[in-house]
Scaffold this motif. Sequence first.
Motif, PDB file in Angstrom:
ATOM      1  N   ARG A  84       0.812  -1.213   0.000  1.00  0.00           N
ATOM      2  CA  ARG A  84       0.000   0.000   0.000  1.00  0.00           C
ATOM      3  C   ARG A  84       0.845   1.262   0.000  1.00  0.00           C
ATOM      4  O   ARG A  84       0.583   2.208   0.759  1.00  0.00           O
ATOM      5  N   LEU A  85       1.876   1.299  -0.847  1.00  0.00           N
ATOM      6  CA  LEU A  85       2.654   2.525  -0.979  1.00  0.00           C
ATOM      7  C   LEU A  85       1.832   3.541  -1.763  1.00  0.00           C
ATOM      8  O   LEU A  85       1.003   3.163  -2.585  1.00  0.00           O
ATOM      9  N   PHE A  86       2.079   4.821  -1.521  1.00  0.00           N
ATOM     10  CA  PHE A  86       1.349   5.865  -2.238  1.00  0.00           C
ATOM     11  C   PHE A  86       1.948   6.007  -3.635  1.00  0.00           C
ATOM     12  O   PHE A  86       3.112   6.393  -3.772  1.00  0.00           O
ATOM     13  N   HIS A  88       1.630   8.091  -5.972  1.00  0.00           N
ATOM     14  CA  HIS A  88       1.943   9.424  -6.497  1.00  0.00           C
ATOM     15  C   HIS A  88       3.136  10.064  -5.782  1.00  0.00           C
ATOM     16  O   HIS A  88       3.426  11.225  -5.997  1.00  0.00           O
ATOM     17  N   MET A  89       3.796   9.282  -4.909  1.00  0.00           N
ATOM     18  CA  MET A  89       4.953   9.828  -4.210  1.00  0.00           C
ATOM     19  C   MET A  89       6.162   8.935  -4.463  1.00  0.00           C
ATOM     20  O   MET A  89       6.029   7.731  -4.623  1.00  0.00           O
ATOM     21  N   TYR A  97       6.426  10.243   4.937  1.00  0.00           N
ATOM     22  CA  TYR A  97       5.014  10.615   5.101  1.00  0.00           C
ATOM     23  C   TYR A  97       4.578  10.652   6.577  1.00  0.00           C
ATOM     24  O   TYR A  97       3.975  11.618   7.030  1.00  0.00           O
ATOM     25  N   MET A 101       3.121  13.826   8.675  1.00  0.00           N
ATOM     26  CA  MET A 101       1.745  13.845   9.174  1.00  0.00           C
ATOM     27  C   MET A 101       1.687  13.981  10.686  1.00  0.00           C
ATOM     28  O   MET A 101       0.761  14.541  11.237  1.00  0.00           O
ATOM     29  N   ARG A 143       8.560   2.731   5.983  1.00  0.00           N
ATOM     30  CA  ARG A 143       7.604   3.829   6.134  1.00  0.00           C
ATOM     31  C   ARG A 143       6.900   3.745   7.486  1.00  0.00           C
ATOM     32  O   ARG A 143       6.736   4.755   8.178  1.00  0.00           O
TER      33      ARG A 143
ATOM     34  N   LEU B 122      -5.395   2.564   0.493  1.00  0.00           N
ATOM     35  CA  LEU B 122      -4.333   3.564   0.584  1.00  0.00           C
ATOM     36  C   LEU B 122      -4.690   4.629   1.612  1.00  0.00           C
ATOM     37  O   LEU B 122      -3.832   5.137   2.332  1.00  0.00           O
ATOM     38  N   ALA B 126      -2.675   5.660   5.035  1.00  0.00           N
ATOM     39  CA  ALA B 126      -2.317   7.033   5.416  1.00  0.00           C
ATOM     40  C   ALA B 126      -2.819   7.331   6.831  1.00  0.00           C
ATOM     41  O   ALA B 126      -2.141   7.983   7.628  1.00  0.00           O
ATOM     42  N   LYS B 135      -6.278  15.439   6.343  1.00  0.00           N
ATOM     43  CA  LYS B 135      -4.958  15.303   5.714  1.00  0.00           C
ATOM     44  C   LYS B 135      -4.920  14.115   4.750  1.00  0.00           C
ATOM     45  O   LYS B 135      -4.252  14.168   3.723  1.00  0.00           O
ATOM     46  N   VAL B 136      -5.630  13.050   5.100  1.00  0.00           N
ATOM     47  CA  VAL B 136      -5.720  11.912   4.177  1.00  0.00           C
ATOM     48  C   VAL B 136      -6.317  12.388   2.862  1.00  0.00           C
ATOM     49  O   VAL B 136      -5.816  12.085   1.777  1.00  0.00           O
ATOM     50  N   THR B 139      -3.713  14.781   1.032  1.00  0.00           N
ATOM     51  CA  THR B 139      -2.424  14.234   0.593  1.00  0.00           C
ATOM     52  C   THR B 139      -2.557  12.951  -0.220  1.00  0.00           C
ATOM     53  O   THR B 139      -1.634  12.587  -0.935  1.00  0.00           O
ATOM     54  N   VAL B 140      -3.691  12.260  -0.100  1.00  0.00           N
ATOM     55  CA  VAL B 140      -3.830  10.991  -0.821  1.00  0.00           C
ATOM     56  C   VAL B 140      -5.033  11.010  -1.779  1.00  0.00           C
ATOM     57  O   VAL B 140      -4.871  10.859  -2.990  1.00  0.00           O
ATOM     58  N   PRO B 143      -4.933  14.117  -4.566  1.00  0.00           N
ATOM     59  CA  PRO B 143      -3.896  13.927  -5.594  1.00  0.00           C
ATOM     60  C   PRO B 143      -4.175  12.729  -6.501  1.00  0.00           C
ATOM     61  O   PRO B 143      -3.903  12.782  -7.696  1.00  0.00           O
ATOM     62  N   LEU B 144      -4.739  11.659  -5.945  1.00  0.00           N
ATOM     63  CA  LEU B 144      -5.018  10.488  -6.774  1.00  0.00           C
ATOM     64  C   LEU B 144      -6.229  10.714  -7.678  1.00  0.00           C
ATOM     65  O   LEU B 144      -6.431   9.978  -8.637  1.00  0.00           O
TER      66      LEU B 144
END
Lengths: 218, 230
Positions: A84-86, A88-89, A97, A101, A143, B122, B126, B135-136, B139-140, B143-144
Amino acid sequence: MLTVAVKRALPNFALDATFSGAGTIALFGPSGSGKTTVANLIAGLVKPDSGRIAIDSDVLFDSAQRIDVPAHKRRIGYVFQEGRLFPHMSVARNLDYGRRMNGLARDDNDHARIVAMLDLGNLLTRRPGKLSGGERQRVAIGRALLSKPRLLVLDEPLASLDAARKAEILPYLERLRAEKLPMIYVSHQPDEVRRVADHVVRLDGGRVAAAGGVELLS
Amino acid sequence: MFDLSPEEWTAIHLSLRIAVVATACSLPFGIAVAWLLARKNFWGKGLLDGVIHLPLVLPPVVTGYLLLIAFGRKGFIGSWLAEIGIVFAFRWTGAALACAVMSFPLLVRPLRLSFESIDRKLEDAAWTLGASPLKVFLTVSLPLAVPGLIAGTLLGFAKALGEFGATITFVSNIPGETQTISAAIYTLTQIPDGDAAAGRLVLVSIVIALIALVASEWLSRRAGQRFHGE
């Protein structure tokens, strides 16, 4: 010391699990025995119907006292089966991250140590889409660690990997034990559990069938 | 052929201003509504969905007339807004409002699909890393959803640029105030010798539409590279 006493009705069965322990606790049992649900309850992703979850004297959930700390304030790192890596990063941003946060100050020593421990140095500028399954899982572990959790939950972190990749990751998981970080390790593979866990909680049909040391596995 | 008269420049400038303002102002609402529809179950969700899509299926004249009743100087919202100095009736701001309402369903739809297609796991990840729900989202989730954001913005902008029926019903066809390219072309087709000028404005419309398409295509490709690329 992690204390868990939770009840939760699920579509197929009722989960009713009570256990406690320190160090690395393995939640062991066949698929469908409720292992992942227990992990999600501890992390705060799923809410128990009733019960109590505490780390030392710090209560995370207590239905009697109406305490339910939201997941983002529990400081429990979670390594999921599929990484479950992001997407878009970059790897570096993924690793950073949790620190961002949680509003933590940069800790270059800790960062360097974890990057070295998991051999992430040459992956930092890459995108998760360009990583192998094993690399992705190593980044996911890093992470979670870099968010400075007080407990690390690993939910079958090797299950989506082939035998060769598993052999590649296992040594890293063993290194984690040196971190002295309490861990919950969810797995149905006795050989994995034997290598990483101090205590074993064997679940069956949503109930604790047995609890004890790794000798339970034989 | 491309010697545009000052009136034609005014119409082009006005069209662009109205479309940009309409899109920019409806974007925050569009994001919020798309997210609500994609993620939340609440009482009246079906109704909200229906109301948003109404401008798509109603005759534009009907939507324009409803706006006139509501936001006209004597309208039940318009008369109240007039007291605090906000007037929509027969102003370019009214044209922007009409365009925003008409383009809203087109803006929301791709965004909603984008939000729905995001892997919620995802977001859970987060959350466990210490990100609060807001923030989720920032930031997630958002953008997605950028591909849907780009597609929705383009569709909404294109619709706002070409809107005619609701606009002309609500704020009429006043040169320099509410006369957009479409309204100007309509006027030109009603007068003798208007063909050349109408043709010029038609060409301008095509050029603007092509630029918007190419720009969104380029942005989408860049967004795609960010997710899957090096």
